[in-house]
Design a protein around this motif. Structure first.
Motif, PDB file in Angstrom:
ATOM      1  N   THR A   1       0.812  -1.221   0.000  1.00 51.32           N
ATOM      2  CA  THR A   1       0.000   0.000   0.000  1.00 51.32           C
ATOM      3  C   THR A   1       0.839   1.261   0.000  1.00 51.32           C
ATOM      4  O   THR A   1       0.320   2.348  -0.239  1.00 51.32           O
ATOM      5  N   ASN A   2       2.119   1.106   0.241  1.00 50.20           N
ATOM      6  CA  ASN A   2       3.007   2.265   0.204  1.00 50.20           C
ATOM      7  C   ASN A   2       3.704   2.281  -1.161  1.00 50.20           C
ATOM      8  O   ASN A   2       4.378   1.314  -1.522  1.00 50.20           O
ATOM      9  N   PRO A   3       3.534   3.373  -1.936  1.00 53.21           N
ATOM     10  CA  PRO A   3       4.122   3.388  -3.282  1.00 53.21           C
ATOM     11  C   PRO A   3       5.630   3.115  -3.288  1.00 53.21           C
ATOM     12  O   PRO A   3       6.154   2.571  -4.258  1.00 53.21           O
ATOM     13  N   ALA A   4       6.316   3.466  -2.216  1.00 48.51           N
ATOM     14  CA  ALA A   4       7.765   3.262  -2.201  1.00 48.51           C
ATOM     15  C   ALA A   4       8.141   1.790  -2.020  1.00 48.51           C
ATOM     16  O   ALA A   4       9.200   1.355  -2.459  1.00 48.51           O
ATOM     17  N   TRP A   5       7.266   1.016  -1.386  1.00 45.68           N
ATOM     18  CA  TRP A   5       7.597  -0.378  -1.078  1.00 45.68           C
ATOM     19  C   TRP A   5       6.952  -1.389  -2.030  1.00 45.68           C
ATOM     20  O   TRP A   5       7.396  -2.535  -2.112  1.00 45.68           O
ATOM     21  N   ALA A   6       5.883  -0.990  -2.717  1.00 37.94           N
ATOM     22  CA  ALA A   6       5.091  -1.975  -3.472  1.00 37.94           C
ATOM     23  C   ALA A   6       5.915  -2.690  -4.556  1.00 37.94           C
ATOM     24  O   ALA A   6       5.852  -3.923  -4.680  1.00 37.94           O
ATOM     25  N   LEU A   7       6.688  -1.925  -5.315  1.00 39.93           N
ATOM     26  CA  LEU A   7       7.455  -2.546  -6.403  1.00 39.93           C
ATOM     27  C   LEU A   7       8.573  -3.460  -5.863  1.00 39.93           C
ATOM     28  O   LEU A   7       8.677  -4.619  -6.287  1.00 39.93           O
ATOM     29  N   PRO A   8       9.374  -2.974  -4.905  1.00 44.08           N
ATOM     30  CA  PRO A   8      10.374  -3.903  -4.331  1.00 44.08           C
ATOM     31  C   PRO A   8       9.730  -5.142  -3.707  1.00 44.08           C
ATOM     32  O   PRO A   8      10.308  -6.230  -3.782  1.00 44.08           O
ATOM     33  N   ALA A   9       8.544  -4.980  -3.118  1.00 45.01           N
ATOM     34  CA  ALA A   9       7.876  -6.135  -2.506  1.00 45.01           C
ATOM     35  C   ALA A   9       7.558  -7.186  -3.565  1.00 45.01           C
ATOM     36  O   ALA A   9       7.766  -8.389  -3.346  1.00 45.01           O
ATOM     37  N   LEU A  10       7.071  -6.732  -4.713  1.00 41.49           N
ATOM     38  CA  LEU A  10       6.751  -7.685  -5.789  1.00 41.49           C
ATOM     39  C   LEU A  10       8.024  -8.349  -6.325  1.00 41.49           C
ATOM     40  O   LEU A  10       8.025  -9.537  -6.650  1.00 41.49           O
ATOM     41  N   ALA A  11       9.093  -7.560  -6.408  1.00 37.25           N
ATOM     42  CA  ALA A  11      10.364  -8.126  -6.878  1.00 37.25           C
ATOM     43  C   ALA A  11      10.851  -9.190  -5.890  1.00 37.25           C
ATOM     44  O   ALA A  11      11.305 -10.260  -6.286  1.00 37.25           O
ATOM     45  N   PHE A  12      10.703  -8.892  -4.599  1.00 34.87           N
ATOM     46  CA  PHE A  12      11.091  -9.838  -3.550  1.00 34.87           C
ATOM     47  C   PHE A  12      10.262 -11.114  -3.666  1.00 34.87           C
ATOM     48  O   PHE A  12      10.763 -12.224  -3.552  1.00 34.87           O
TER      49      PHE A  12
ATOM     50  N   TYR B   1      -1.162  -7.916 -11.255  1.00 33.17           N
ATOM     51  CA  TYR B   1      -2.553  -7.684 -11.652  1.00 33.17           C
ATOM     52  C   TYR B   1      -3.495  -8.143 -10.536  1.00 33.17           C
ATOM     53  O   TYR B   1      -4.476  -7.481 -10.224  1.00 33.17           O
ATOM     54  N   ILE B   2      -3.154  -9.290  -9.926  1.00 31.85           N
ATOM     55  CA  ILE B   2      -4.006  -9.816  -8.855  1.00 31.85           C
ATOM     56  C   ILE B   2      -3.742  -9.082  -7.535  1.00 31.85           C
ATOM     57  O   ILE B   2      -4.665  -8.714  -6.821  1.00 31.85           O
ATOM     58  N   MET B   3      -2.466  -8.866  -7.236  1.00 29.46           N
ATOM     59  CA  MET B   3      -2.129  -8.372  -5.893  1.00 29.46           C
ATOM     60  C   MET B   3      -2.327  -6.876  -5.710  1.00 29.46           C
ATOM     61  O   MET B   3      -2.728  -6.432  -4.633  1.00 29.46           O
ATOM     62  N   THR B   4      -2.014  -6.095  -6.704  1.00 25.47           N
ATOM     63  CA  THR B   4      -2.084  -4.633  -6.509  1.00 25.47           C
ATOM     64  C   THR B   4      -2.944  -3.940  -7.552  1.00 25.47           C
ATOM     65  O   THR B   4      -3.299  -2.774  -7.368  1.00 25.47           O
ATOM     66  N   GLY B   5      -3.257  -4.617  -8.639  1.00 25.39           N
ATOM     67  CA  GLY B   5      -4.005  -3.986  -9.731  1.00 25.39           C
ATOM     68  C   GLY B   5      -3.251  -2.794 -10.307  1.00 25.39           C
ATOM     69  O   GLY B   5      -3.836  -1.906 -10.921  1.00 25.39           O
ATOM     70  N   GLY B   6      -1.942  -2.750 -10.090  1.00 24.71           N
ATOM     71  CA  GLY B   6      -1.135  -1.648 -10.632  1.00 24.71           C
ATOM     72  C   GLY B   6      -0.885  -0.541  -9.612  1.00 24.71           C
ATOM     73  O   GLY B   6      -0.063   0.333  -9.838  1.00 24.71           O
TER      74      GLY B   6
END
Lengths: 313, 476
Positions: free
Chosen positions: A170-181, A251-256
């Motif tokens: 839910t935090n824009p700064a963490w969402a992308l690294p979280a998906l990469a992780f 697509y499922i987890m964050t919808g972008g």
């Protein structure tokens, strides 16, 4: 060519025909058509209308296209090398002959068998900031101290601090690294390929190096990795293709979201094609994606001359 | 080698036989009947409820007129319909969404229904205006409705009474919902339960109201500020109008008041709408903007909220007013920001459309007309827990409806201030963008004016390009 040879070619083609027809109908023709549609205004139900390079021109001016491309490249920069290293590390560990080796191998491979949607749902709970297991663990004293230490260092260099509990999705700064992780979850397939490659590393070379006094690290660096380099190269190419096409999990987890922080190229392509019904625009995006993947693959091939070693050569 | 070949050939032969014996069928055999294929979006309970209506039709009107409706429930029905239509094998009826009326009509994906509707006596006066207008685009009727809805403020009566002291301290009545937007903000603030953590951070335990819960309604918030989002006459989006900027300033004010980080931390733990962790059901939020279906979800996920004072059986024969006392929650029009602007709502609906090239248009419309019969419409919408799109509504429908507040939603649907989606073919794209604007605003990433200006510039340009290309198409 003799009559018999013609006959043999005919028979060969007849046996290949199911694949040939399938390839033509379901791959080749759609690919060629998509190139044509990329220079058309096309909504699936209206006939395509030729508009030249307008779709490509529009894409260059489209901030969401740029945002989705940047997100995808950022994701690839994090997930690709980290994924390759994690899987290689795991493969090296799993190659050590210890009791229960098969069990450990199975455990590492198991997550790859979990369906994508199920994995996504599971990780949504793991990443839940309030109730998720990850934040629960991070709330334990040693991790709290670790985060406090990191924050102290960040404070010294005037960088933003890590706010806890972390809003992974839910935090824009963490969402992308979280998906990469999270992408490490599915490294099982790559680990299996590395393991197969490791069985091919000539034992006589390892033994020679050992006799010459090379330690474990030097044997790894000077024998194992060079001998494994064709496998690393293969995995690199597959990872380039895979990470640049990331779609289902975000697509499922964050919808972008949040605020397009995890809106990837393929998601924007999908939205244009099937939600906004702009097939021409989406086709142009697909061709740009193909060109990017092609370029990166070409760079990888070019560089491979310097770091990939084949045993036969 | 011989045995291997024989085995492989036998297996292939058996597979082929199995496919022929048990494989797909084009249609079930219904001798002498026209089979109408109907694709619908619903799954689970809602799909079963529509199946009941289909069965009723097949056993009554269908039998008399020689029509059999074959109902198929599926995900992504819009995309599947579109692809099937392009391939020339569309279903006869597709159950789509209201935002797709203009979009599908523009690309010629659906058949106009003007003549068929008129022949069945379905005209403007038969529908509530907001729904009739929503089914029309460019002077034609493209859809009729299966299930409609309006949205209203839902409030938790029990929690309001539990926090009556703080409401009274703020000069507010704990026995009624807020009536103006200013009052809503005051109620929200008085109902908030916030604590300080040992390290001095603010931690929200329960919020009076959060504009971003649920986030899918944020796109339509400007309606309560007196703006329609789109000017039909000039064909311009109005995203930078002061009303809309004010609407998003209001959304932002909640992040500022509660603290963005505290609010994000709080909302991070929210469950999904259709889950027992739904924040309204668990009391994370005291007030929320929702549709009439809430009663059904409460019944499924937290039935005790629908049995506050006495067992369900006792409700039989009671008046609606008496029944309402048994519900821990209530519903009322969501207050507007503009004095005098009352009964504002977003009116959404599920549509029944006939895709272009459908083989049995007349027969398909027989079913659509059947669904639009007052008794059938009321049965379907009682099952789905929604209001009716029709201008005439029976007393029975209001009295026996699973949602005792259905009259609130009916009134909102009749209101001249009820609005559907703006009639523009690129609305799905605009709605997505507005959703992102709202996120940027409540995450304090952008000022409302700046975020709306970005969206206005980009979307208006996209829309003009779209219109220009449609004009060129029409010319050629």
């Amino acid at each position: 060519m003799t009559r018999t040879e013609w006959k043999q070619i005919g028979k060969g083609l007849a046996f290949c025909s199911p694949w040939l027809i399938g390839f033509m109908v379901f791959t080749l023709i759609p690919v060629v058509l998509s190139l044509y549609y990329s220079v058309c205004d096309y909504s699936l139900l209206q006939p395509p209308a030729y508009i030249g390079g307008a779709n490509y021109h529009e894409l260059l001016d489209d901030p969401i296209f740029r945002k989705s491309l940047t997100n995808t490249l950022l994701y690839a920069i994090i997930a690709l090398p980290a994924g390759l290293m994690v899987s290689l590390g795991l493969a090296l560990l799993l190659n050590v002959k210890v009791a229960g080796q098969t069990f450990y191998r199975t455990v590492i491979f198991l997550p790859s068998l979990v369906p994508t949607v199920a994995s996504a749902m599971l990780w949504m709970w793991l990443f839940n900031a309030k109730l998720g297991l990850i934040n629960t663990v991070l709330d334990w004293l040693p991790f709290r101290l670790l985060i406090a230490g990191i924050n102290a260092i960040l404070g010294l260099v005037h960088l933003p601090q890590i706010e806890t509990p972390i809003g992974w999705l839910t935090n824009p700064a963490w969402a992308l690294p979280a998906l990469a992780f999270m992408s490490f979850w599915g490294v099982g397939h790559t680990v299996v390929i590395y393991l197969a490659g490791l069985q091919d590393v000539p034992s006589e070379l390892l033994e020679s190096a050992e006799i010459d006094g090379a330690g474990m690290t030097r044997r790894l660096w000077h024998v194992t990795l060079p001998m494994l380099s064709p496998v690393i190269f293969f995995n690199l190419i597959m990872a380039i293709i895979g990470t640049l096409q990331v779609f289902a999990i975000p697509y499922i987890m964050t919808g972008g979201g949040p605020a397009r922080a995890t809106y990837f190229f393929t998601m924007y392509l999908y939205d244009n094609a099937f939600r906004y019904l702009k097939m021409g625009y989406a086709s142009a995006m697909a061709w740009i994606q193909l060109l990017i993947i092609l370029a990166l693959t070409a760079i990888a091939f070019w560089s491979s001359r310097k770091w990939v070693y084949y045993q036969g050569k | 080698m011989h045995y291997i070949r024989t085995t492989i050939l036998t297996l292939l032969g058996l597979t082929a036989l199995a496919v022929m014996a048990f494989g797909g069928r084009s249609v079930e055999s219904h001798k002498g009947q026209v089979v109408v294929t109907y694709w619908e979006k619903w799954t689970g309970k809602e799909a079963e409820q529509m199946q009941q209506i289909v069965n009723d039709f097949n056993q009554s009107v269908g039998q008399q007129k020689g029509i059999y409706v074959q109902y198929l429930s599926m995900s992504s029905v819009d995309q599947k319909t579109l692809v099937a239509t392009a391939a020339g094998v569309p279903p006869d009826i597709a159950g789509l969404w209201n935002s797709q009326v203009a979009q599908f009509a523009t690309i010629n994906a659906v058949e106009p229904l003007d003549d068929l509707a008129a022949a069945h006596g379905i005209t403007a006066s038969y529908y509530k205006p907001v729904y009739w207008e929503g089914c029309r685009f460019n002077g034609h009727l493209w859809a009729l409705i299966s299930t409609p809805a309006t949205i209203a403020l839902h409030y938790n009566k029990r929690l309001m009474l539990e926090r009556a002291d703080s409401l009274r301290k703020a000069g507010l009545d704990p026995n009624r919902p807020p009536r103006t937007l200013d009052e809503l903000d005051r109620y929200a603030q008085a109902l908030d339960m916030v604590e300080k953590t040992p390290n001095g951070q603010k931690r929200i335990k329960s919020a009076g109201y959060l504009p971003m819960e649920p986030s899918w309604m944020l796109t339509y918030i400007p309606y309560w500020f007196g703006n329609k989002l789109f000017d039909e006459k000039t064909q311009k989006l109005t995203l930078t109008d002061p009303d809309i900027v004010r609407a998003f300033e209001w959304v932002k004010s909640y992040s500022v008041r509660l603290g963005k980080d505290s609010m994000t931390e709080f909302t991070n733990g929210f469950g999904q709408f259709a889950s027992p962790q739904n924040p309204f059901l668990v009391g994370n939020v005291v007030m929320t903007l929702q549709g009439p279906w809430t009663a059904n979800y409460v019944e499924d996920l937290k039935p005790s909220m629908n049995r506050w004072k006495f067992p369900k059986e006792k409700e039989k024969g009671m008046s609606v007013e008496e029944r309402r006392k048994n519900y821990e929650w209530g519903a009322a029009p969501f207050p507007s920001a503009v004095p005098g602007l009352t009964d504002v709502s977003y009116a959404s609906f599920d549509t029944l459309m006939i895709p272009r090239g459908a083989k049995h248009k007349q027969e398909a419309f027989e079913f659509i007309a059947y669904v639009n019969r007052q008794d059938v419409m009321e049965k379907l919408n009682s099952l789905h827990c929604k209001n009716s799109p029709l201008s005439q509504v029976s007393e029975q429908f209001i009295r026996n409806h699973p949602n005792p507040y259905i009259s609130v939603f009916e009134e909102l649907a009749r209101s001249k201030n009820a609005r559907g989606v703006p009639p523009m073919p690129i609305w799905p794209e605009v709605a997505d963008e507005l959703g992102v604007v709202a996120q940027r605003v409540y995450l304090l990433q952008a000022e409302p004016k700046e975020a709306l200006q970005d969206a206005q510039n980009r979307l208006q340009e996209k829309y003009e390009t779209f219109l220009e290309r449609q004009r060129l198409r029409a010319k050629s």
